[in-house]
Write a protein that holds these residues in place. Sequence first.
Motif, mmCIF file in Angstrom:
data_model
loop_
_atom_site.group_PDB
_atom_site.id
_atom_site.type_symbol
_atom_site.label_atom_id
_atom_site.label_comp_id
_atom_site.label_asym_id
_atom_site.label_seq_id
_atom_site.Cartn_x
_atom_site.Cartn_y
_atom_site.Cartn_z
ATOM 1 N N UNK A 26 -28.873 41.750 14.624
ATOM 2 C CA UNK A 26 -28.189 41.519 13.341
ATOM 3 C C UNK A 26 -26.700 41.286 13.580
ATOM 4 N N UNK A 27 -26.132 42.076 14.496
ATOM 5 C CA UNK A 27 -24.694 41.939 14.804
ATOM 6 C C UNK A 27 -24.373 40.546 15.347
ATOM 7 N N UNK A 28 -25.277 39.978 16.159
ATOM 8 C CA UNK A 28 -25.051 38.628 16.711
ATOM 9 C C UNK A 28 -24.996 37.589 15.593
ATOM 10 N N UNK A 29 -25.912 37.712 14.621
ATOM 11 C CA UNK A 29 -25.904 36.764 13.495
ATOM 12 C C UNK A 29 -24.620 36.909 12.683
ATOM 13 N N UNK A 30 -24.182 38.135 12.468
ATOM 14 C CA UNK A 30 -22.949 38.358 11.700
ATOM 15 C C UNK A 30 -21.743 37.816 12.455
ATOM 16 N N UNK A 31 -21.761 37.959 13.790
ATOM 17 C CA UNK A 31 -20.649 37.460 14.612
ATOM 18 C C UNK A 31 -20.533 35.936 14.539
ATOM 19 N N UNK A 32 -21.673 35.270 14.238
ATOM 20 C CA UNK A 32 -21.658 33.804 14.082
ATOM 21 C C UNK A 32 -21.144 33.386 12.708
ATOM 22 N N UNK A 80 -31.431 54.959 9.320
ATOM 23 C CA UNK A 80 -31.261 54.889 10.776
ATOM 24 C C UNK A 80 -30.660 53.553 11.206
ATOM 25 N N UNK A 81 -31.122 52.438 10.603
ATOM 26 C CA UNK A 81 -30.592 51.128 10.996
ATOM 27 C C UNK A 81 -29.125 50.995 10.580
ATOM 28 N N UNK A 82 -28.783 51.499 9.405
ATOM 29 C CA UNK A 82 -27.377 51.440 8.972
ATOM 30 C C UNK A 82 -26.485 52.244 9.918
ATOM 31 N N UNK A 83 -26.993 53.408 10.357
ATOM 32 C CA UNK A 83 -26.245 54.204 11.350
ATOM 33 C C UNK A 83 -26.059 53.413 12.648
ATOM 34 N N UNK A 85 -26.028 50.211 13.116
ATOM 35 C CA UNK A 85 -25.063 49.116 12.928
ATOM 36 C C UNK A 85 -23.632 49.657 12.965
ATOM 37 N N UNK A 86 -23.397 50.766 12.269
ATOM 38 C CA UNK A 86 -22.046 51.348 12.247
ATOM 39 C C UNK A 86 -21.610 51.805 13.642
ATOM 40 N N UNK A 89 -19.972 49.101 15.403
ATOM 41 C CA UNK A 89 -18.823 48.517 14.723
ATOM 42 C C UNK A 89 -19.130 47.527 13.619
ATOM 43 N N UNK A 90 -20.382 47.529 13.125
ATOM 44 C CA UNK A 90 -20.750 46.609 12.043
ATOM 45 C C UNK A 90 -20.839 47.394 10.735
ATOM 46 N N UNK A 91 -19.994 47.073 9.751
ATOM 47 C CA UNK A 91 -20.082 47.787 8.471
ATOM 48 C C UNK A 91 -21.407 47.485 7.784
ATOM 49 N N UNK A 92 -22.077 48.522 7.304
ATOM 50 C CA UNK A 92 -23.407 48.343 6.708
ATOM 51 C C UNK A 92 -23.603 49.348 5.593
ATOM 52 N N UNK A 93 -24.471 49.001 4.647
ATOM 53 C CA UNK A 93 -24.838 49.934 3.580
ATOM 54 C C UNK A 93 -26.325 49.807 3.297
#
Length: 408
Positions: A26-32, A80-83, A85-86, A89-93
């Motif tokens: 998910x972080x890779x997609x957000x980085x794009x 767990x997934x939100x944790x 991601x955080x 360093x990826x902000x998540x809710x």
Amino acid sequence: MALIVQKYGGTSVGNPERIKNVAKRVARFRAQGHQVVVVVSAMSGETNKLIALAKEISANPDPRELDQVCATGEQVTIGLLSMALKEIGVPARSYTGGQVKVLTDNTFTKARILSIDESNMRRDLDAGMVVVVAGFQGVDADGNVTTLGRGGSDTSGVALAAALKADECQIYTDVDGVYTTDPRVVPEARKLDTVTFEEMLEMASLGSKVLQIRSVEFAGKYKVKLRVLSSFQDEGEGTLITVEEDKNMEQPIISGIAFNRDEAKLTMLGVPDKPGIAYQILGAIAEANIDVDMIIQNVGHDGTTDFSFTVNHGDFARAQGILEKVKAELGARQVTGDNKICKVSAVGVGMRSHPGVASKMFKALADEGINIQMISTSEIKISVVLDEKYLELAVRVLHRTFGLDQSV
């Protein structure tokens, strides 16, 4: 920048390590530069554990309370997934279905989505967050927690993509796309690059477990671009499910062989041959909320006829009990049942322009000594009911007969 909805199934989030891998993807997609909404299932095996727990308390758990129990599986995963991601360093809710709000009807254990309020998700996406939503669940108008039935997280993912007008809905699972048939039955099965919604709908309804049928219906209705990918591979385009027929679609007449072991057949013998009989039989079945699949009514003889239909294996005993009551009302002769059957189907939009598919299919089965008990057809599929012992042989034979083991 695109808005992408990604759905991860139970095996994809089956343990903490896999949840961390999903977070990295998910972080890779957000980085794009993409906005990402993630829909997750419960960790693999968790829903079964929760149902088993409920059944230790009650042999027939109250449906509302069962939904309260089962919805907790996804709630664990979103947290767990939100944790995870955080942690990178990826902000998540995270959101439960009720927090989104995914409004459903009040048919507990198999609710249908009525509407989705996407405002909270849009606000978080605009703030640069990844939104993590619990699949498989919603709330009814009275605020009761509801679940969408097994496989319902696929439907959640597609429904959220439709509400958000996402550029693509990616369904991540333990396979890397849609295959011509189950590779565990036919090792030569090939991955399809594209398949039409019509074909996927037929394949899902006929037993292909890659996608839940309601998710395909939703995607087709709202023109959601749908792609099936593997969460265990970083490369590959998966299978794109599209409204458009491939330019080469006439090349393969048949796109896939689907099968379903989860079938049972019921027959009422000696039914009075008069108007309204089918309604009297199937009306009682429908009132019990039992889905009927294939239906055959024989030609009448001496004022009576025989009426057969198939149901889900799990509904067999209940449907048989209902038919026994209806038999007495109608004055029918006998009710018989067979829960050792299977359904095998050939699916392909190419059938529309190629005659002789049915005869080719029936000859291939006859050559192997496989007897056909029931037949059902549509514009793009032919289904047959067989004795369950012939399932794997029939699938292999038909896969070879229609050249699906040949690369195109």
